[in-house]
Design a protein around this motif. Structure first.
Motif, mmCIF file in Angstrom:
data_model
loop_
_atom_site.group_PDB
_atom_site.id
_atom_site.type_symbol
_atom_site.label_atom_id
_atom_site.label_comp_id
_atom_site.label_asym_id
_atom_site.label_seq_id
_atom_site.Cartn_x
_atom_site.Cartn_y
_atom_site.Cartn_z
ATOM 1 N N ALA A 240 6.407 8.805 -9.187
ATOM 2 C CA ALA A 240 5.054 8.949 -9.719
ATOM 3 C C ALA A 240 4.213 7.713 -9.418
ATOM 4 O O ALA A 240 3.054 7.818 -9.005
ATOM 5 N N VAL A 241 4.786 6.528 -9.608
ATOM 6 C CA VAL A 241 4.052 5.286 -9.367
ATOM 7 C C VAL A 241 3.752 5.134 -7.884
ATOM 8 O O VAL A 241 2.614 4.847 -7.498
ATOM 9 N N LEU A 242 4.746 5.334 -7.051
ATOM 10 C CA LEU A 242 4.537 5.215 -5.611
ATOM 11 C C LEU A 242 3.526 6.244 -5.126
ATOM 12 O O LEU A 242 2.650 5.934 -4.311
ATOM 13 N N GLY A 243 3.608 7.464 -5.629
ATOM 14 C CA GLY A 243 2.661 8.510 -5.245
ATOM 15 C C GLY A 243 1.231 8.156 -5.617
ATOM 16 O O GLY A 243 0.303 8.362 -4.825
ATOM 17 N N ALA A 244 1.050 7.609 -6.807
ATOM 18 C CA ALA A 244 -0.291 7.207 -7.241
ATOM 19 C C ALA A 244 -0.831 6.093 -6.355
ATOM 20 O O ALA A 244 -2.008 6.086 -5.986
ATOM 21 N N TYR A 245 0.042 5.152 -5.997
ATOM 22 C CA TYR A 245 -0.354 4.047 -5.128
ATOM 23 C C TYR A 245 -0.787 4.562 -3.756
ATOM 24 O O TYR A 245 -1.857 4.210 -3.250
ATOM 25 N N ILE A 246 0.025 5.412 -3.173
ATOM 26 C CA ILE A 246 -0.290 5.965 -1.851
ATOM 27 C C ILE A 246 -1.560 6.803 -1.911
ATOM 28 O O ILE A 246 -2.425 6.696 -1.037
ATOM 29 N N ASP A 247 -1.704 7.622 -2.953
ATOM 30 C CA ASP A 247 -2.906 8.442 -3.087
ATOM 31 C C ASP A 247 -4.157 7.574 -3.180
ATOM 32 O O ASP A 247 -5.166 7.865 -2.545
ATOM 33 N N LEU B 57 -4.643 4.385 -2.177
ATOM 34 C CA LEU B 57 -4.957 3.704 -0.915
ATOM 35 C C LEU B 57 -5.372 4.700 0.162
ATOM 36 O O LEU B 57 -6.217 4.380 0.995
ATOM 37 N N SER B 58 -4.826 5.899 0.136
ATOM 38 C CA SER B 58 -5.222 6.917 1.120
ATOM 39 C C SER B 58 -6.675 7.316 0.911
ATOM 40 O O SER B 58 -7.406 7.514 1.880
ATOM 41 N N LYS B 59 -7.089 7.413 -0.341
ATOM 42 C CA LYS B 59 -8.495 7.703 -0.620
ATOM 43 C C LYS B 59 -9.362 6.606 -0.038
ATOM 44 O O LYS B 59 -10.390 6.867 0.542
ATOM 45 N N ALA B 60 -8.895 5.378 -0.194
ATOM 46 C CA ALA B 60 -9.658 4.255 0.351
ATOM 47 C C ALA B 60 -9.720 4.339 1.861
ATOM 48 O O ALA B 60 -10.732 4.022 2.466
ATOM 49 N N ARG B 61 -8.639 4.794 2.482
ATOM 50 C CA ARG B 61 -8.605 4.885 3.946
ATOM 51 C C ARG B 61 -9.515 5.994 4.460
ATOM 52 O O ARG B 61 -9.974 5.927 5.594
ATOM 53 N N HIS C 89 -3.554 -4.472 -3.323
ATOM 54 C CA HIS C 89 -4.296 -3.883 -2.211
ATOM 55 C C HIS C 89 -3.622 -4.263 -0.891
ATOM 56 O O HIS C 89 -3.022 -5.330 -0.776
ATOM 57 N N ARG C 90 -3.701 -3.381 0.077
ATOM 58 C CA ARG C 90 -3.213 -3.657 1.431
ATOM 59 C C ARG C 90 -4.316 -3.294 2.421
ATOM 60 O O ARG C 90 -5.023 -2.304 2.233
ATOM 61 N N SER C 91 -4.418 -4.081 3.477
ATOM 62 C CA SER C 91 -5.351 -3.744 4.553
ATOM 63 C C SER C 91 -4.831 -2.499 5.281
ATOM 64 O O SER C 91 -3.683 -2.081 5.082
ATOM 65 N N ARG C 92 -5.630 -1.941 6.117
ATOM 66 C CA ARG C 92 -5.226 -0.739 6.855
ATOM 67 C C ARG C 92 -3.960 -0.990 7.666
ATOM 68 O O ARG C 92 -3.027 -0.185 7.641
#
Length: 107
Positions: free
Chosen positions: A91-98, A100-104, A37-40
């Protein structure tokens, strides 16, 4: 009596997500990754620095801390993944960004 919410103001340090990895000739295989997890603010800094990063193994080691595969999650095996399965790093990076973006979106 009110029920307790599962939501807390302190996010878990990791989260799990199944990632569809491309398998030539067989479509996709879902593999669960444990992501960091990363903060905003940390997430924004991470995204801003992506354009300067070229090492897929280093990048995946930065965003994830494990996977459900029998092989240990280490730089050598992540290297085997990205060498053997073209498109897996994306694919892995895209899933990660997606994820965290949902979380944002809630911020």
């Amino acid at each position: 009596m009110a029920t307790k919410s599962k939501f807390t103001l302190n996010p878990k340090p990791t989260f799990k997500k199944k990632v569809p990895l491309p398998v030539p000739g067989d479509g996709f295989e879902n593999v669960e990754f444990t992501f960091k997890h990363r903060s905003r603010d940390d997430y924004k800094e991470f995204l801003d620095g992506l354009k300067d990063r070229t090492d897929d193994v280093e990048l995946l080691m930065d965003v994830a801390s494990g996977w459900e595969l029998e092989d240990s999650f280490d730089a050598d095996n992540v290297g085997r993944l990205v060498q053997g399965y073209v498109g897996s790093a994306r694919a892995v990076l895209g899933a990660y960004i997606d994820e965290l973006s949902k979380a944002r979106e809630g911020n």
